[in-house]
Every structure is written in C-alpha cells, then in structure tokens.
Design an enzyme around this catalytic site. Structure first.
Site, PDB file in Angstrom:
ATOM      1  N   ALA A  61       0.846  -1.202   0.000  1.00 37.27           N
ATOM      2  CA  ALA A  61       0.000   0.000   0.000  1.00 37.27           C
ATOM      3  C   ALA A  61       0.879   1.249   0.000  1.00 37.27           C
ATOM      4  O   ALA A  61       2.051   1.194   0.349  1.00 37.27           O
ATOM      5  CB  ALA A  61      -0.883   0.000   1.235  1.00 37.27           C
ATOM      6  N   GLY A 100       0.233  -5.387   0.585  1.00 33.25           N
ATOM      7  CA  GLY A 100      -0.778  -5.420  -0.468  1.00 33.25           C
ATOM      8  C   GLY A 100      -0.239  -6.009  -1.760  1.00 33.25           C
ATOM      9  O   GLY A 100      -0.997  -6.563  -2.570  1.00 33.25           O
ATOM     10  N   GLU A 103      -0.691  -9.596  -1.422  1.00 34.59           N
ATOM     11  CA  GLU A 103      -2.134  -9.883  -1.478  1.00 34.59           C
ATOM     12  C   GLU A 103      -2.631  -9.852  -2.925  1.00 34.59           C
ATOM     13  O   GLU A 103      -3.458 -10.669  -3.323  1.00 34.59           O
ATOM     14  CB  GLU A 103      -2.904  -8.875  -0.616  1.00 34.59           C
ATOM     15  CG  GLU A 103      -2.606  -9.059   0.868  1.00 34.59           C
ATOM     16  CD  GLU A 103      -3.379  -8.101   1.728  1.00 34.59           C
ATOM     17  OE1 GLU A 103      -3.013  -6.912   1.730  1.00 34.59           O
ATOM     18  OE2 GLU A 103      -4.351  -8.516   2.380  1.00 34.59           O
ATOM     19  N   GLU A 123       2.158  -6.006   6.980  1.00 34.33           N
ATOM     20  CA  GLU A 123       1.275  -4.981   7.551  1.00 34.33           C
ATOM     21  C   GLU A 123       1.392  -4.843   9.061  1.00 34.33           C
ATOM     22  O   GLU A 123       1.275  -3.757   9.620  1.00 34.33           O
ATOM     23  CB  GLU A 123      -0.191  -5.290   7.193  1.00 34.33           C
ATOM     24  CG  GLU A 123      -0.545  -5.053   5.736  1.00 34.33           C
ATOM     25  CD  GLU A 123      -0.230  -6.233   4.817  1.00 34.33           C
ATOM     26  OE1 GLU A 123       0.524  -7.142   5.241  1.00 34.33           O
ATOM     27  OE2 GLU A 123      -0.733  -6.232   3.680  1.00 34.33           O
TER      28      GLU A 123
END
Ligand code: NAI
Length: 719
Positions: A61, A100, A103, A123
C-alpha cells in the site's frame, strides 16, 4: 501507473509503474483496474501476467495515503475481479512482494518468483493486518500454522522458502517476467476452478481451539502490548472457522479498529522517522545531500573486548578488510576464537561462507598504518583513549578517519589529540555490535561533514540505522538514560521493589525492566563511571549527606550492591538472584529485600506505597524531559532522531513510537503538569524541572510531533 501491452501474441502484460517500489496508490490501483478490464475484454488475450517495473513487483500500500481521505478503487474488489477472471492471471514476482503487493499476487491464479525475490505480509509492522484478503487467502493456501507465523511477524521469506511453503508455483534464476509469460502461455485455456484461493477450504489441525489458544498466548507474550499481532491471530482464526465471505467481513472489522488506533500511528511514524534520520543535518548547515562520503575499503578496530569483537565481525560481514588490534595476550587469543565463532554462526544462519579471511589480527597498533578508517574500542578511560588517538594520528596514513566507540566521553577532546581533528567522529555501537541495529554517529564542533557522511554511509552498509547526533556527555541515548535509571533507584529508596518497577516498565512494553536490564549489562559498568566522576563514597553511611552529591539527590544503592560483588547476571546476583553466574532467569531475592528495608531504616525513610503510574511517570517523563533538553541544545536535529535511537537501541516499544512521540500522544501539557508536580515534590532533583522548550511548546499550543522541528526553529529565532 500500470501499462498494458500484448506480448507473445496472446499474453496481456500489465506492468505496475509507480517508482520507487510500485506502491498501490490510488492512481496505481486505477491503472490496474483499467488494464485488467482491457485484458479481459481483448479477445486476442488468452492469459495475463502482472509484473512491476524496474525489477520490483510491488512494495504494498502507499503509506502516504493513510490518514488522508482514500480515493480511487479499493483493493479488495480489484483483487476479487482478478481472481474471478476466466483468463489465467500470473504474478511475475521480482524484487519484493510485500503487504498489499503479496495480497495482489495471492489474487492471481499462479505465482512465478525470481530466486532473489522476497515476499511477506508486512502490515503488522505498521500496526495493521493484511486487509485485502491476505489473512483469508494465505491460510487457505499454506495452512494455518505457517500463515500465522508470517502474518503475525510480518517477516520476509525468500523465494525458496515461498516455494517450499507453497506460496509460489515456480522459482527461476532467469528473467521472471519472461518465465511468467511462458507459464501464462502454457496455462491459457485451462480450467481455473482449482486456482482461486478464496474457494479453497482452510487446511487446519483438528483441534482449532487448542491451536489458537496456544498461539494467542505466545503472540501476547512477544507482542509486549502491541494490538496488531493479536488482531492478526483473530483474523486467521476467522479464516479457519468461517466461510470466506464472513472471514473477509471479520478481516475488515478488525482492520477498521487497527486503522484508527494510536499504535498504528506510532508504528507508521517510526516507519517514516527511520527514513528521516538518514537525511541528517548539522548545526553548521552541513547536510546529507551536500556532503560526499569517502569509500572505505579497509578498516581497523582497536581493542577486542565485548564491543571490538562485534564491530570487527560487523565490518567483515560488510565485505571490508579489517585489521583487529588487541594488546593483551589473553584477550587477543580469546578474541580470535570468539570472532571466528561469531562469523561462523552468522554465516550458517545466512547459508553463506564466513568471511574469516577478511580479518587480520595484530598485537601491534602499527598494523593500522594503511587503513581508511579506525574504530577505537579500548576501555572507557580518557587517559588511555587520549594516548591511542595520539598514536593513531601519527601512525595512520594521511586522511584516515579516526572514530571512537566511547559511550559518553568527549569526542571533541579526543579530536584535539590528533593532527587532523576534522577526521574524528564518534561511532557509538550498541552491544552486541554485530546484532544491534543502532549506531549513533557523533560529530564534534570540528568534525568535517565528509567524516560524518562517511561514518553514516559505513553504518548503513553495515545494516545499521545510523543517527547523527551532537557531542555531549552520553550523546542522546545514554544522556537520557541517566535520569531514567536514577528515578528507578529513588523509587526503590521510597518504597518500591525491583519487581514493581520492572513490572510497570515491562507492561508498558519494554522487553526488560530497568533492573533486569542493569543486571544483564553489568552493574559494575556504571559503578566505574560514577567512581571516575567522584560520586562513590564507600560504606553504608547514614545521615542526609549520604544521599546527596554535588548538592543534588543521589542514590548510593547501586554502589552498595557493587561493593558486595553483586554485578548482576555475571556474578549470579544483582537486583535479582540467578541460579548461577551467567544464568539469565532473574529470581526474587529475599536478601535484596531485607537489604532495602535495612537501608531505609538507616536513612530514616518510611516506605510508602508506590503504584505503577508513578513508576511510569517518574521514569519516563524524566527521560522525556532530558529529550527536550537535547532538542533545545541542538544535540538531536529533531524528535525523530531521539525516537529512532530509543526504539532501536533501548528497546522502547515501537508501537509507542519512541519517547518524544509518546509525549505528544500523552499530551505535552499533561507531561509538563506531571513534571512540575514531581519537581515540587523532589526539588533536589534538578532534571525534573520542566525544560524551557517543553514549556514553550505547550505555550504555543502543543504542535504535533512532525511540526516540532519547525516550531523549535521559530522559537530559536525569537530568542
Ligand atoms: P572491554 O573491557 O570489554 O574491552 C576493551 C578491550 O580493549 C580489552 O580487551 C583491552 O585489552 C583492550 N585494550 C586496552 N587498551 C588497548 C590498546 N592500547 N590497544 C588495543 N587494545 C587495548 O570494553 P568494551 O565493553 O568492549 O568497551 C569498549 C568501549 O566501547 C568503551 O569505550 C565503552 O564505553 C564502549 N561501549 C561499550 C558498550 C558495552 O555495552 N560494553 C556499549 C557501547 C560502547
């Protein structure tokens, strides 16, 4: 931000383009959504590859978006759309796939990784959890225990481990994008029914409750009060016990709580602070971006005791040639053996060859004549260090940087012993030096910007977080530690016990309380320093003057323990009792408790009940107040420098962001009010008097921590 091209006729190649790490910013997400739509609607495209430009898949992110109004397409539906695609999507993982980024890769149907790539759901290190399906997909893919390990620690895995765990389908030494394209061609048209991870059942041992209870207990213990690892366990539990869609709801709920928590703010602050300290500046105006470091190829370490051994190992592991000098025969022989052992163990852990041939040993200081940089680590004795610096100044070739690992002594005074004081800086490592991440680079008024830049760069190469600080007794870390340690002793005098003080500090999040830490480092170290400062008066004297030195309150408790030969773990006795010398498990010591009672009686002190809040306020606010003085004196350039020193060097709990960030979270007005209260109650402890800078920051409306630097500058200009 995401480029679409068609390659090998039928493969849609989507390349993330958001330097430096291809973070998933709003624009990058929009780019991916558009490119995926294009790939799916183009009949010529039979399969898709997602990769990142410049050899990096995706760093996760975009943290800069946190705390702002997040715009652009959200990650979860974007990844669902990729997973739901009826054309195979292959992730080509080069460099890193973190947070992310991983992910996103888990939403793809296949993953091909380069052998040098690193993967991780990171994270938790920012106080969050993988909330784009990571907590639901990873356990379904690799099983609950392995997923818990990765998600609760945020650790990075190599491509080889990822293959072994089943996170990736193929690892290659060749170009990962080319291999992924080949892979995509080979799977075009094949059924994807068995490739959508969200549809997998979650493989889990039969006794789910027992497993999660055990894990939760372990995680609670190691989390030291951090909430994100706990939430990670709860989210994975949802994956193991609920259908995917309900698990996703739980993941979102847990994330919503974490996202707005003070801990996430603290951890994200640390993330940026760590980067900020690399952009150092000196009061002279010299800066990181205008000061050019010199390359160091050969370095020397003088003194192979506790610190010198670790420093020599760290230098050799960086690839430098090292000359290691030790004058005492016994230490010399022992150090050679120990240093080789440390390198062998390190190499075994990393699966590399130990750099044994990088180090040459000598008992003669003349051996350092041709090195580019010297790190002195002899005893903490100014007269000895003066002599060593005078010798180095004549022996070393022109331009050699001379560094000292002193814990507290005057770097500028050492510089004055040399012909070129501009080449002298402090390089203050922390024990064990080959393990601990922190390095304080101490500049004196005469240190050249190039000397500072060189030490900072060398620290970075050694894998350290280097912080440039000014020259004063104890620099930043040890200077702030002094009032903290003293307050702990005063609390014992007034009625507390080591168990009570340590318990409060450990509950706050420190790995070890102050007394356990002192036992570990050795009580004799501080004793020697206090003797040198003329503070130690032998014997259990009574009367009020026994607890006053130089007009200030002083506690001789530590000195009295040392007189008894109680030096901590190494002697098997200190503030606690140990089963034998060198044992590590502290136990309640009845002797110590009766000693404290006797001490109080002798000094006419009536023990009072002390609670955890008083322990925290007195120890921590005393330390924080000194931090404000350090900022006021310009010894640290900003609060970030202090906080990083405490997080990396003194085990300050990262989820509390460092002492100065913590003060801003508590509220500067509250810290000021409590300091005023304690200073009134203890007027013989001058450092409890609130620092002027703190008063002025409160008067100017307590600006948030990221505005302090600016506020300090403004306040200075008004003086
Ligand atoms: P130590 O006592 O373990 O080792 C010092 C070594 O220097 C001994 O082996 C001694 O024989 C050797 N030595 C003395 N004079 C010498 C000379 N003229 N030439 C070559 N070798 C000589 O001390 P330690 O703990 O390693 O500390 C070294 C320095 O590092 C001190 O200034 C200390 O304040 C600082 N330091 C210590 C830390 C610690 O946790 N021990 C942490 C950070 C800094």
């Amino acid at each position: 931000m995401a480029q679409f091209t068609r390659v090998s006729r039928s493969v849609g190649l989507i390349t993330l383009q958001n330097p430096p790490v291809n973070a998933l910013s709003a624009v990058a997400r929009q780019g991916i959504v558009d490119a995926v739509k294009r790939a799916l609607s183009d009949p010529k495209v039979k399969s898709v590859v997602i990769c990142g430009q410049n050899g990096i898949f995706c760093g996760g992110a975009d943290i800069k978006e946190f705390g702002t109004n997040i715009t652009g397409p959200p990650l979860v539906p974007m990844i669902h759309a990729i997973e739901a695609s009826n054309k195979p999507v292959v992730a080509a993982i080069e460099g890193s796939a973190f947070g992310g980024g991983l992910e996103l890769a888990l939403g793809c149907h296949y993953r091909v990784a380069h052998s040098k790539a690193k993967l991780g759901l990171t994270e938790v290190t920012l106080g969050l959890l993988p909330a784009a399906g990571g907590t639901q997909r990873l356990p379904r893919l690799i099983g609950v225990p392995a997923a818990l390990n990765l998600i609760t620690t945020g650790r990075h895995v190599t491509a080889a481990e990822a293959l072994q765990l089943g996170i990736v389908d193929q690892v290659t030494d060749h170009n990962a994008v080319d291999e992924a394209v080949k892979f995509a061609l080979s799977v075009a048209g094949k059924s994807l029914d068995a490739r959508r991870i969200s549809t997998y059942p979650c493989p889990c041992p039969s006794d789910v409750d027992a497993l999660f209870e055990e894990v939760m207990q372990k995680v609670r213990q190691s989390a030291r009060g951090a909430i994100a690892p706990i939430a990670c366990v709860q989210a994975v539990r949802a994956a193991a016990t609920l259908p995917y869609s309900q698990g996703m709801e739980r993941e979102q709920e847990l994330m919503a709580t974490l996202f707005t928590s003070g801990q996430a703010r603290a951890l994200q602050y640390c993330f940026f602070a760590q980067r900020a300290v690399g952009r150092w500046s000196m009061p002279s105006g010299a800066r990181w971006d205008t000061s050019k470091p010199r390359s160091i190829h050969k370095a020397a370490v003088i003194g192979l005791g506790t610190m010198g051994r670790g420093i020599a190992v760290a230098l050799a592991q960086t690839g430098l040639s090292v000359v290691a000098v030790e004058t005492q025969e016994k230490q010399f022989m022992e150090a050679k053996k120990m240093v080789s052992g440390m390198m062998e163990r390190g190499a075994k852990r990393h699966g590399t060859a130990p750099p044994l041939d990088k180090i040459t040993y000598s008992q003669n200081i003349q051996a350092v004549a041709d090195v580019d940089l010297v790190i002195e680590a002899v005893f903490e004795d100014m007269a000895l260090k003066e002599k060593v610096f005078q010798q180095l100044s004549t022996i070393c070739k022109q331009g050699t940087f001379l560094c000292t690992n002193t814990s507290a002594l005057d770097v500028d005074h050492l510089a004055s012993q040399t012909r070129n004081p501009e080449l002298v800086v402090g390089m203050h490592f922390f024990a064990p030096a080959h393990v601990m991440k922190l390095l304080e680079v101490v500049y004196g008024p005469r240190s050249s910007p190039q000397a500072v830049a060189t030490a900072m760069q060398l620290g970075k190469k050694m894998g350290k977080v280097s912080v440039a600080v000014g020259n004063c007794r104890g620099f930043v870390g040890n200077r702030m530690l002094k009032p903290y340690l003293e307050q702990a002793l005063f609390l014992l005098e007034e009625g507390a016990t080591p168990e009570l003080v340590d318990g409060a500090l450990e509950e706050f999040g420190f790995a070890l309380g102050v007394f356990k830490m002192s036992d570990l480092s050795g009580l004799d170290v501080g004793w020697k320093v206090r003797k040198g400062d003329g503070l130690v008066e032998p014997g259990l004297a009574s009367g009020p003057s026994a607890r006053i030195r130089q007009g200030r309150r002083y506690s001789p408790l530590g000195d009295l323990l040392c007189e008894q030969g109680r030096f901590g773990q190494k002697t098997g006795q200190g503030w606690y009792r140990y089963d034998k010398p060198g044992s590590r498990v502290p136990r309640y010591d009845p002797w110590l408790h009766s000693f404290l009672e006797e001490y109080r009686t002798q000094h006419g002190i009536v023990a009072r009940r002390i609670d955890q809040q008083e322990v925290l306020e007195r120890c921590l606010y005393a330390l924080i107040n000194e931090g404000f003085r350090i900022l006021e004196d310009g010894i640290a350039a900003g609060p970030e420098d202090i906080d990083i020193i405490y997080v990396f060097g003194y085990s300050w709990p990262r989820h509390r962001g460092g002492p100065m960030f913590y003060a801003s979270m508590v509220g500067l007005a509250k810290v000021l009010e409590r300091l005023e209260h304690y200073h009134q109650a203890h007027p013989d402890v001058p450092y409890m008097q609130p620092c002027n800078l703190l008063r002025r920051l409160v008067a100017s409306g307590s600006p948030p921590v990221h505005k302090w630097k600016e506020a300090i500058k403004k306040l200075r200009s008004q003086l």
